[in-house]
Write an enzyme that holds these catalytic residues in place. Structure first.
Site, short mmCIF file in Angstrom:
data_model
loop_
_atom_site.label_atom_id
_atom_site.label_comp_id
_atom_site.label_asym_id
_atom_site.label_seq_id
_atom_site.Cartn_x
_atom_site.Cartn_y
_atom_site.Cartn_z
N ASP A 87 0.88 -1.17 0.00
CA ASP A 87 0.00 0.00 0.00
C ASP A 87 0.91 1.22 0.00
O ASP A 87 1.51 1.57 1.03
CB ASP A 87 -0.90 0.00 1.24
CG ASP A 87 -1.82 1.22 1.30
OD1 ASP A 87 -1.71 2.11 0.42
OD2 ASP A 87 -2.65 1.29 2.23
N LYS A 142 2.78 9.30 -16.93
CA LYS A 142 1.82 10.40 -16.77
C LYS A 142 0.53 9.87 -16.13
O LYS A 142 0.28 8.66 -16.17
CB LYS A 142 1.54 11.06 -18.12
CG LYS A 142 0.60 10.28 -19.05
CD LYS A 142 0.10 11.18 -20.14
CE LYS A 142 -0.98 10.44 -20.94
NZ LYS A 142 -2.18 11.17 -21.16
N ASP A 171 6.67 9.86 -22.02
CA ASP A 171 5.60 10.15 -22.97
C ASP A 171 5.72 9.08 -24.04
O ASP A 171 6.64 9.12 -24.86
CB ASP A 171 5.74 11.55 -23.57
CG ASP A 171 4.55 11.91 -24.46
OD1 ASP A 171 4.00 11.01 -25.12
OD2 ASP A 171 4.17 13.10 -24.50
N HIS A 172 4.82 8.09 -24.02
CA HIS A 172 5.03 6.91 -24.86
C HIS A 172 5.02 7.24 -26.35
O HIS A 172 5.54 6.46 -27.16
CB HIS A 172 4.01 5.83 -24.53
CG HIS A 172 2.61 6.11 -24.99
ND1 HIS A 172 1.68 6.72 -24.18
CD2 HIS A 172 1.99 5.88 -26.17
CE1 HIS A 172 0.54 6.83 -24.84
NE2 HIS A 172 0.71 6.35 -26.05
N GLU A 210 -9.41 9.58 -31.73
CA GLU A 210 -9.75 8.28 -31.13
C GLU A 210 -11.21 7.96 -31.42
O GLU A 210 -12.05 8.86 -31.46
CB GLU A 210 -9.54 8.31 -29.62
CG GLU A 210 -8.12 8.61 -29.18
CD GLU A 210 -8.01 8.66 -27.66
OE1 GLU A 210 -7.52 7.68 -27.08
OE2 GLU A 210 -8.43 9.66 -27.06
N ASP A 229 -5.33 15.73 -21.12
CA ASP A 229 -5.05 14.33 -21.40
C ASP A 229 -4.17 14.16 -22.63
O ASP A 229 -3.29 13.29 -22.65
CB ASP A 229 -6.36 13.56 -21.58
CG ASP A 229 -6.12 12.07 -21.76
OD1 ASP A 229 -5.36 11.49 -20.97
OD2 ASP A 229 -6.70 11.48 -22.69
N HIS A 234 1.26 14.62 -25.38
CA HIS A 234 1.54 14.03 -26.69
C HIS A 234 1.60 15.07 -27.81
O HIS A 234 2.54 15.10 -28.60
CB HIS A 234 0.49 12.99 -27.04
CG HIS A 234 0.33 11.90 -26.03
ND1 HIS A 234 1.40 11.40 -25.31
CD2 HIS A 234 -0.75 11.21 -25.61
CE1 HIS A 234 0.96 10.45 -24.49
NE2 HIS A 234 -0.32 10.32 -24.66
#
Length: 479
Positions: A87, A142, A171-172, A210, A229, A234
């Site tokens: 936890d 993130k 940041d993928h 999206e 978001d 991005h």
């Protein structure tokens, strides 16, 4: 400090990201012999389970999300895994976690994927257990805050335990092959860089669309919205890569220095330069889908779509608008960058009845990685009724053009870079804070001027006002 970690600690090891991306990426790297044999992987989360149960959990995730052809040596990979329940909101349990990790021979890499509220207590727990030493580096998934103020609080907490050269903000998108190919396209080809400026480029479009709605992110998304978001991270990273000056070398400091300059050159967005929307019930690919308020179960003022006209006020880009748009429940899933060049200054063909169109470069990032360049060409014929020209596409499908190379998901590269200590594809603190400063000013503008989301049916390209945002400048969104 340069070292290749021989321990990897995964926070959030039972979560969705771990199942879909982290465990499959690590297994694929192991299959290709890219993980050192001595590397051990310790997972931690709230869920109570022992090592054997976690290995079974990982096996099921890999069977769902990793192609069978990349699962070679699965048993050996699973043997690398162990687990410690924790936890993270309390210091209790971190000493047990440290014992589970053991004493690294070379170093420890930590991947932290938790709720923002747990960042500070997690760092405090790691510090109390001696897991923040000079041979430890940390990767941060993130969201890194919800504003400049909260981002600074998180960064301050991390900086209290880790120096900047040991902090890897993820940041993928920066791990995607086509995003990296954007740098190769610009800086490895003499064809483009001399014309990559306001003299030759009319405008730039960046779209991240999206088809999905809220899915499992109900609570997070309603607190965040499309601006925080997608735009804050991005999209601004993509903009920075498009607009940056040539770095002196391809290393972390040089590349990130140039990106920061772009982000600090962003002009504040003015009234009438942004549009926000929220999807209502509609259809995606012929299937009926509910509206945002239906999925949420209540009314909300959160934006699920945003379009922005941005400007980079520097020598290279003065006067060139950057049109950004992103949203949920749009007609297709696509991430692309469009470079719209200017018209030729004088056409020798007009007297023969032919019209020219400006060249356009489209860089597809997902779902397909490709590069499309339109050039003007003469239509075959005797031309007795006038000469005809039309755009001819030059298409490069990156997977086809580079057949034989292994095409990896973004997290494979990012996890390997975290383990080995390569920071080039990670985001520096001053980048994050420059992004938040620009985005916070937009939200402040919306609050001051009473901007509210305009409705759009699911399956459409956002509200009509987004079309007007570009069309009043004579620009049409690329679709």
């Amino acid at each position: 400090m340069n070292f290749s970690a021989d321990r990897l600690l995964l926070f959030g090891a039972t979560g969705d990201l771990s199942q879909r991306m982290l465990l499959p990426s690590l297994c694929a790297l192991a299959h290709d012999g890219l993980l050192a044999p001595e590397l051990k992987i310790v997972g931690t989360a709230r869920s109570e389970m022992n090592d054997a149960r976690f290995r079974n959990f990982a096996r099921e995730a890999l069977e769902r999300h990793l192609p069978a052809g990349r699962r070679g040596g699965l048993a050996e990979f699973l043997n690398r895994l162990s687990y410690q329940a924790l936890d993270a909101s309390t210091l209790e349990g971190f000493d047990d976690l440290a014992r589970k990790v053991g004493t690294p021979g070379q170093g420890l890499a930590i991947f932290l994927s938790t709720a923002p509220s747990l960042f500070e207590p997690t760092i405090a727990g790691l510090k109390s257990a001696g897991l923040t030493g000079a041979n430890v580096r940390i990767g941060l998934e993130k969201p890194l805050g919800t504003s400049l103020e909260t981002s600074r609080e998180i960064n301050d907490a991390v900086a209290a335990a880790f120096s900047e050269d040991r902090i890897f903000r993820i940041d993928h998108y920066l791990g995607k092959e086509t995003v990296q190919n954007l740098l190769a396209l610009r800086f490895a080809n003499l064809l483009f860089e001399p014309i990559w400026n306001a003299n030759y480029i009319d405008h730039v479009q960046i779209t991240v669309a999206e088809t999905v709605g809220l899915e499992s992110r109900v609570a997070y998304y309603d607190d965040s919205g499309a601006l925080r978001d997608m735009v804050q991270n991005h999209m601004l990273q993509l903009l920075a890569l498009v607009a940056m000056e040539p770095p002196t070398s391809f290393d972390a400091t040089a590349v990130r220095d140039e990106k920061v300059k772009v982000l600090r050159s962003l002009r504040k967005v003015g009234e009438g330069e942004s549009v926000i929307g929220q999807y209502r019930a509609g259809a995606i690919s012929g299937q009926a889908v509910p509206g945002y308020d239906d999925e949420l179960g209540k009314g909300s003022a959160t934006e699920t779509f945003v379009a922005i006209k941005a400007h980079v006020d520097n020598w290279r880009w003065k006067g060139v608008p950057f049109y950004l748009r992103t949203g949920k429940r749009l007609p297709e899933r696509v991430t692309e960058i469009v470079i719209q060049f200017r018209c030729v200054p004088f056409s020798i063909f007009e007297g023969r009845g032919a019209k020219t169109q400006p060249n356009r470069l489209v860089i597809g990032i997902q779902p397909e990685e490709n590069i499309h360049l339109s050039l003007m060409a003469k239509v075959p014929g005797l031309d007795r009724d006038g000469l005809r020209l039309r755009p001819v596409p030059l298409d490069i499908s990156m997977p086809d053009a580079l057949a034989g190379a292994v095409h990896r998901i973004a997290y494979e590269r990012l996890l390997l870079d975290l383990i080995e200590g390569e920071q080039t594809l990670f985001v520096r603190r001053d980048e994050v804070e420059a992004q938040w400063e620009w985005v916070d000013a937009i939200r402040d503008l919306w609050n001051r001027t009473g901007v509210e989301p305009k409705s759009y049916p699911a399956g459409n390209w956002g509200p009509s006002a987004a079309i007007a945002l570009a069309e009043r400048d004579g620009v049409t969104w690329h679709e």
